[in-house]
Design a protein around this motif. Structure first.
Motif, short mmCIF file in Angstrom:
data_model
loop_
_atom_site.label_atom_id
_atom_site.label_comp_id
_atom_site.label_asym_id
_atom_site.label_seq_id
_atom_site.Cartn_x
_atom_site.Cartn_y
_atom_site.Cartn_z
N SER A 1 6.97 -1.41 3.27
CA SER A 1 5.96 -2.38 3.67
C SER A 1 6.40 -3.80 3.32
O SER A 1 7.32 -4.01 2.53
N VAL A 2 5.72 -4.77 3.92
CA VAL A 2 5.97 -6.17 3.61
C VAL A 2 5.69 -6.43 2.13
O VAL A 2 6.41 -7.16 1.46
N GLY A 3 4.62 -5.81 1.61
CA GLY A 3 4.28 -5.99 0.20
C GLY A 3 5.37 -5.49 -0.73
O GLY A 3 5.66 -6.12 -1.76
N GLU A 4 6.00 -4.37 -0.38
CA GLU A 4 7.09 -3.86 -1.20
C GLU A 4 8.27 -4.83 -1.21
O GLU A 4 8.93 -5.02 -2.24
N ALA A 5 8.54 -5.45 -0.08
CA ALA A 5 9.62 -6.44 -0.02
C ALA A 5 9.33 -7.60 -0.96
O ALA A 5 10.24 -8.15 -1.60
N ALA A 6 8.05 -7.98 -1.07
CA ALA A 6 7.69 -9.07 -1.97
C ALA A 6 7.93 -8.70 -3.43
O ALA A 6 8.33 -9.54 -4.24
N LEU A 7 7.72 -7.44 -3.79
CA LEU A 7 7.99 -6.99 -5.15
C LEU A 7 9.48 -7.10 -5.47
O LEU A 7 9.88 -7.54 -6.55
N PHE A 8 10.31 -6.70 -4.52
CA PHE A 8 11.75 -6.86 -4.67
C PHE A 8 12.11 -8.33 -4.85
O PHE A 8 12.90 -8.69 -5.73
N ALA A 9 11.53 -9.17 -4.02
CA ALA A 9 11.86 -10.60 -4.07
C ALA A 9 11.48 -11.22 -5.41
O ALA A 9 12.23 -12.03 -5.97
N ASP B 1 0.85 -1.19 0.00
CA ASP B 1 0.00 0.00 0.00
C ASP B 1 0.89 1.24 0.00
O ASP B 1 2.03 1.18 -0.44
N ASP B 2 0.38 2.33 0.50
CA ASP B 2 1.14 3.58 0.46
C ASP B 2 2.13 3.71 1.60
O ASP B 2 2.79 4.74 1.73
N GLU B 3 2.24 2.70 2.45
CA GLU B 3 3.20 2.73 3.54
C GLU B 3 4.59 2.41 3.02
O GLU B 3 4.79 1.45 2.28
#
Length: 367
Positions: free
Chosen positions: A144-152, A139-141
């Motif tokens: 975030s955990v979600g951003e780490a998943a995009l990197f992964a 999200d906009d945080e």
């Protein structure tokens, strides 16, 4: 992945070389329990003395399991140091343990992010689906955990995560997540990813902040090609967003050939371009190492707009070569507008050059 006793590095972002040898881990224990985990590779221990306890060699699988257990118990700020010795343990497959940590919403966010990062480094195709699901939670945080998943997803071996990352770049629920997916596509070096980044950059139906990130990803990546820069130059005249145009101007200073900097100088001279765009163009041309100072000086001589001239004086002042100093002195002694001459004199005064100091002194004391 490379590691020194005091650092870790990914990809080509460091010139560090691997130090071969056993992993050595030191745990500092205080009154409240384990306070610090320090991992070294190679070298040897100093003999244990005083209050130091040496446990000796421990089987890799047992050590890895211990450190994963420890990471789940400690505060999130210790996740980086605690998971590191687990994932570098020889012959220890931790994918499922790391995934369980990543998916556990009750775990500290930092611990989850570190687990996800390691999944990207050491995961396999079975990790694509769960990482994609986590990526959709971005999200906009920030961080975030979600951003780490995009990197992964961008780092999974053999590009197996790229199709999912492309999908997220187009369909992720938040604009920030889409922008992050675009960024990692651009950094991946995968031809499929770079084609999609170009498509997004040129798509007027995509939110501007996502398109900005696409332009940034194309221009700032180590994988950027001459075709990427050509595409961006052609895009410049088709976009209305000043922020996207600014990103394109900045990108042109990153290319290794002359085409980008020549194009920047053309924009700077173009009286039909907005003044702010022209100022940014001459600035980024000045930042490019392959732009001759004579070319910047020629822009000053060619343009009529006083604001652009003034900014060109500033760009000249940021160069340390004699050609830049000579041009500034020529402006001071020339027939230009008095305000421009004052600007050139001011910036000359900032130079730590005895010859310039004497020339200014002679000018001031001249009858």
């Amino acid at each position: 992945f490379t590691m020194y006793p005091s650092m870790e590095s990914y990809g080509r972002w460091s010139s560090a070389s691997c130090v071969p040898g056993r992993a050595r881990v030191a745990l500092i224990v205080g009154a409240s329990g384990i306070e610090t985990v320090r991992t070294h590779v190679g070298g040897s221990w100093e003999p244990a003395t005083g209050r130091v306890t040496d446990l000796g060699a421990v089987p890799a699988a047992a050590a890895a399991a211990y450190f994963v257990d420890l990471a789940e118990k400690l505060d999130g700020c210790f996740a980086r140091n605690t998971l590191l010795p687990a994932v570098i343990a020889d012959s220890a497959d931790l994918s499922q343990r790391l995934l369980a940590i990543a998916q556990r919403t009750s775990a500290p966010s930092e611990t989850r992010r570190r687990a996800i990062n390691w999944l990207g480094m050491f995961g396999d195709p079975s990790m694509v689906q769960p990482l994609t699901a986590l990526g959709r939670t971005a999200d906009d945080e920030k961080k975030s955990v979600g951003e780490a998943a995009l990197f992964a997803l961008s780092h999974l071996p053999d590009g197996v995560g790229i199709p999912s990352l492309i999908d997220l770049a187009r369909t992720a629920p938040s604009s920030r997540a889409r922008a992050k997916a675009v960024f990692w596509l651009g950094q991946s070096g995968d031809p499929r990813g770079r084609r999609e980044v170009r498509s997004i950059a040129g798509d007027a139906s995509v939110p501007n902040d996502v398109r900005e990130k696409a332009v940034f990803a194309l221009g700032q990546s180590d994988e950027a090609t001459a075709d990427d820069f050509k595409f961006l130059r052609e895009l410049f005249g088709r976009v209305d967003s000043n922020k996207i145009r600014d990103q394109i101007l900045m990108a042109m200073s990153q290319g290794e050939d002359d085409a980008g900097r020549k194009w920047l100088l053309t924009i700077a001279r173009d009286e039909n371009q907005p003044v702010e765009a022209r100022k940014k163009a001459i600035f980024w041309a000045g930042q490019a190492d392959n732009t001759p100072t004579a070319d910047i000086a020629s822009v000053y001589d060619a343009v009529r707009n006083e604001t652009v001239k003034e900014h060109t004086i500033f760009v000249l002042s940021q160069r340390d070569d004699k050609a830049a100093t000579d041009k500034l002195m020529a402006i001071v002694h020339g027939n230009d507008d008095p305000d421009l001459k004052k600007k050139a004199l001011f910036w000359l005064g900032q130079k730590d050059d005895p010859e310039v100091t004497k020339a200014i002194s002679d000018l001031i004391t001249r009858p």
